[in-house]
Every structure is written in C-alpha cells, then in structure tokens.
Design a protein around this motif. Structure first.
Motif: not given
Length: 260
Positions: A1-11, A21-32
């Motif tokens: 895993m590398t974090r040198e260049t920032g996340p691969l993915l951000e939500m 119905i609110t299934a998702l409410d302001q969800v954040d996610l990061q993946l490297y």
C-alpha cells in the motif's frame, strides 16, 4: 500500500435517495493503491448501495467520486470498468455451462473485427486466461473446465480473475467467502493479499471479522447510511468493530466475534 501520491479513490458526501428513503447520507470513503479496505455494517447500513454507486449501477443523488484526484462520472458499470473499477458480486454471476477461459473474458473476448463482426480467438483466450490464472496463483484442472465443475473457492477465484483480467485498479468484493468451506476461505483471502501486493486497491464487504482482520489494512463502519467509525486494523479490535456495526463506540467485551 502506498500513500505517497494521495488516494486512488475518494467518495465525498455521497447521498442516495430512493423516494422518501435515504439509503446513504453524506458518506465519505478513501482508498489507496494496494490497500485493502474493509467496509462493515449491519443489513441496511448502506454498504451495498455505496458500492453500487461506485460500480456505476446507481447514480448518487448528490456527492462526488474522485479517481486519481479528478472527479469522474459513473453512469453505468461500463463507465466504471473503463476506469478500472470492477465488482465481484456475491452470486459471482458466472456462466456455469461455459469453460473457465470463456467466463474470464465473457463480453470482452479477445479477437478481431471482420466486416463489423467480432471473430473470437479462442486459442488466444485460453492462453491469456492461463497466464492470468498463473499470475494470481489460481489452480484449476484446465481453462477448458466448465465452471459448474469447480469447487466454491475455485469459482470465487475465477470471478476475481475475471474482474482483474483487464488491469483493474480497484476491485470491490461483496462477501467473497460467505458461501465457502473453511478450507477454501484461506485461499481466497491469500488471493486478495496478492492483488494488494500487485498494487490493486480492494474494497471488501464482509460480516466475517476473521476475514477483515486477516486481510484488511483499514476498516470503516456504516450505520443507518452514515459514516460511523473507521480505523487502521492495528488500532482496533474485533469486539470494537462489532460494536460499531451495532451502533456503539468503545469496546463491547463479552460478544463472540464469530457472531458476525
């Protein structure tokens, strides 16, 4: 895993409404790149909905998906695949009556165009499939073996091979060991580790704490469609994560981790 260049993915701020119905409410996610992220939560917590937004099956009501630092539009699974995002579904979606190599390249068969018609090169398909399986250390009797003849673990491995056959940068796995015999679970988890070692980012949805703590670098919990808590695996425990799934913070001593 590398974090040198920032996340691969951000939500960022992903919200999804189904009518009232609110299934998702302001969800954040990061993946490297090369990271295995465990996403946990009880039924209805929003895990599958979030992953369907990421894989292009659902459009978010609001929020943004950022890949390599740039906002992207994921209007269909084909859009996601074109950006290197693949999903392995719990039901695998394999064609049991077809051989392994045809399943790996199903819908994206190698070949050439001839007067507007694609001529599939089955010899090339077999060779590429075998090379890909060898690279991932996946063992089957033959790439001509029908998928319906495989064990559960082998079928899961073929589904993962299919998802990674086109230079996937990010693979989403939905309960990949849920239906497997104990002896096959370890092989699938080892395969996930190999994907990570090759630099592929992996998001693992799982209720099995043993799997999460064996293979994941980090874990995040959703509760009622919102971010609840997250941690590096080294900074938490099975009981604490079970507490997050139940909507409580802090340790929940006395709960058996194999409950989930």
């Amino acid at each position: 895993m590398t974090r040198e260049t920032g996340p691969l993915l951000e939500m960022r701020g992903i919200t999804k409404h189904f009518g009232a119905i609110t299934a998702l409410d302001q969800v954040d996610l990061q993946l490297y790149s090369g990271e295995v992220l465990g996403v946990v939560g009880d039924n209805g917590a929003g895990k599958s909905t979030l992953m369907k937004v990421l894989s292009g099956l659902y459009s978010a009501s609001s929020g943004e998906v950022i890949l390599d630092g740039r906002p992207v539009q994921l209007n269909s699974p084909r859009d996601a695949q074109g950006m290197g995002i693949e999903m392995v579904y719990q039901d695998l979606a394999l064609a049991g009556n077809l051989p392994v190599h045809e399943n790996i390249y199903l819908g994206r068969e190698p070949g050439r165009q001839h007067f507007g018609i694609k001529i599939v090169d089955r010899k090339l398909s077999r060779r590429l499939a075998q090379e890909h399986l060898d690279r991932l250390h996946i063992e089957v009797k033959s790439v001509d073996q029908k998928v319906e003849e495989l064990s559960g673990g082998q079928a899961q491995a073929v589904a993962i091979a299919r998802a990674t056959a086109f230079d996937a940068r990010l693979v989403i796995m939905d309960e990949p060991t849920a239906a497997l015999a104990i002896k096959e679970v370890g092989k699938v988890l080892d395969l996930i580790k190999r994907l990570s070692d090759h630099g592929t980012g992996v998001i693992l949805i799982s209720h099995r704490m043993d799997d999460v703590f064996f293979v994941c670098d980090r874990v995040m919990a959703l509760f009622h469609g919102r971010n609840f808590e997250e941690s590096e695996i080294s900074g938490t425990s099975r009981n604490e994560v079970i507490g997050w799934i139940m909507g409580t913070k802090g340790h929940t001593e006395g709960l058996a981790h194999d409950r989930l």
